[in-house]
Design a protein around this motif. Structure first.
Motif, PDB file in Angstrom:
ATOM      1  N   SER A  52      12.268  14.501 -43.088  1.00 31.08           N
ATOM      2  CA  SER A  52      11.503  14.310 -41.803  1.00 31.08           C
ATOM      3  C   SER A  52      11.785  15.527 -40.658  1.00 31.08           C
ATOM      4  N   LYS A  56       8.793  17.980 -39.448  1.00 32.11           N
ATOM      5  CA  LYS A  56       7.962  18.084 -38.161  1.00 32.11           C
ATOM      6  C   LYS A  56       8.275  19.479 -37.665  1.00 32.11           C
ATOM      7  N   GLU A  68       4.403  10.881 -42.431  1.00 38.92           N
ATOM      8  CA  GLU A  68       5.352  10.110 -43.248  1.00 38.92           C
ATOM      9  C   GLU A  68       4.851   9.246 -44.165  1.00 38.92           C
TER      10      GLU A  68
END
Length: 214
Positions: A52, A56, A68
């Motif tokens: 994650s 990003k 996601e």
């Protein structure tokens, strides 16, 4: 199937999953599809690998949307992942996972995708991922996985398993999935690297540049 391809199809059916992925990569590169595939990047790895966080930052660097996969599944079902598993079981969750991945592969010409840790054990779904999306395996030392996973816990969540038990589980899972992770187009050990350094390695590996011209 044209008669001339019958022998080739027979050969393909005999290939192992890893060999099928390799064949897909060769065909994609030979016939110009590899450039298109590299505009879609998927991050795989256990919880705590940095999917994650890296995803990003990578999406921002390349000017692409970040998704996601689990959040996409929850939107599709109108339920949380835990509720999906409780109501429909692991098999139901996996069906939704595959359906959402198929939709993303068609609808997103450019994307950075963070997947669930267990996607690699679902053969059909994983082959779809490897064939349609440039896949990057983010791995780390077991201790790093544990530390990052603990940092991700909600404050009100249940206490974790004892350290020794949790570490044993992480080590066993990493070992069991090693051969699956190695099918990815790019493998990065995030243990000694900063987020920016991981992003840079992925950009170099994909030949990506900022914006839609990647």
């Amino acid at each position: 199937v044209p008669p001339g391809l019958a022998r080739e199809m027979t050969v393909l059916r005999r290939l192992s999953p890893a060999e099928l992925v390799e064949a897909q990569s060769v065909l994609a590169e030979r016939f110009g599809q590899d450039r298109e595939r590299r505009r879609r990047i998927a991050l795989i790895g256990l919880r705590g690998a940095g999917k994650s966080t890296v995803g990003k930052a990578l999406a921002a660097r390349l000017g692409r949307p970040f998704i996601e996969l689990n959040e996409q599944i929850e939107r599709e079902a109108g339920l949380s992942v835990q509720e999906i598993i409780t109501l429909y079981g692991q098999a139901g969750y996996r069906r939704l996972e595959k359906r959402c991945l198929e939709e993303l592969a068609v609808s997103q010409p450019e994307v950075v995708l963070a997947t669930g840790g267990g996607i690699v054990v679902e053969q059909q779904t994983y082959q779809l991922l490897l064939g349609a999306i440039y896949t990057v395996w983010l791995r780390a030392d077991p201790e790093v996985h544990f530390r990052r996973a603990m940092a991700q816990r909600d404050a009100g969540s249940a206490p974790s398993s004892p350290y020794r038990e949790a570490m044993e589980n992480i080590r066993n899972t990493l070992a069991a999935r090693e051969h699956l992770g190695r099918m990815a187009a790019l493998i990065i050990d995030t243990t000694p690297l900063t987020v920016d350094e991981v992003v840079e390695k992925i950009v170099e590996g994909t030949g990506g540049r900022q914006g839609s011209g990647a």
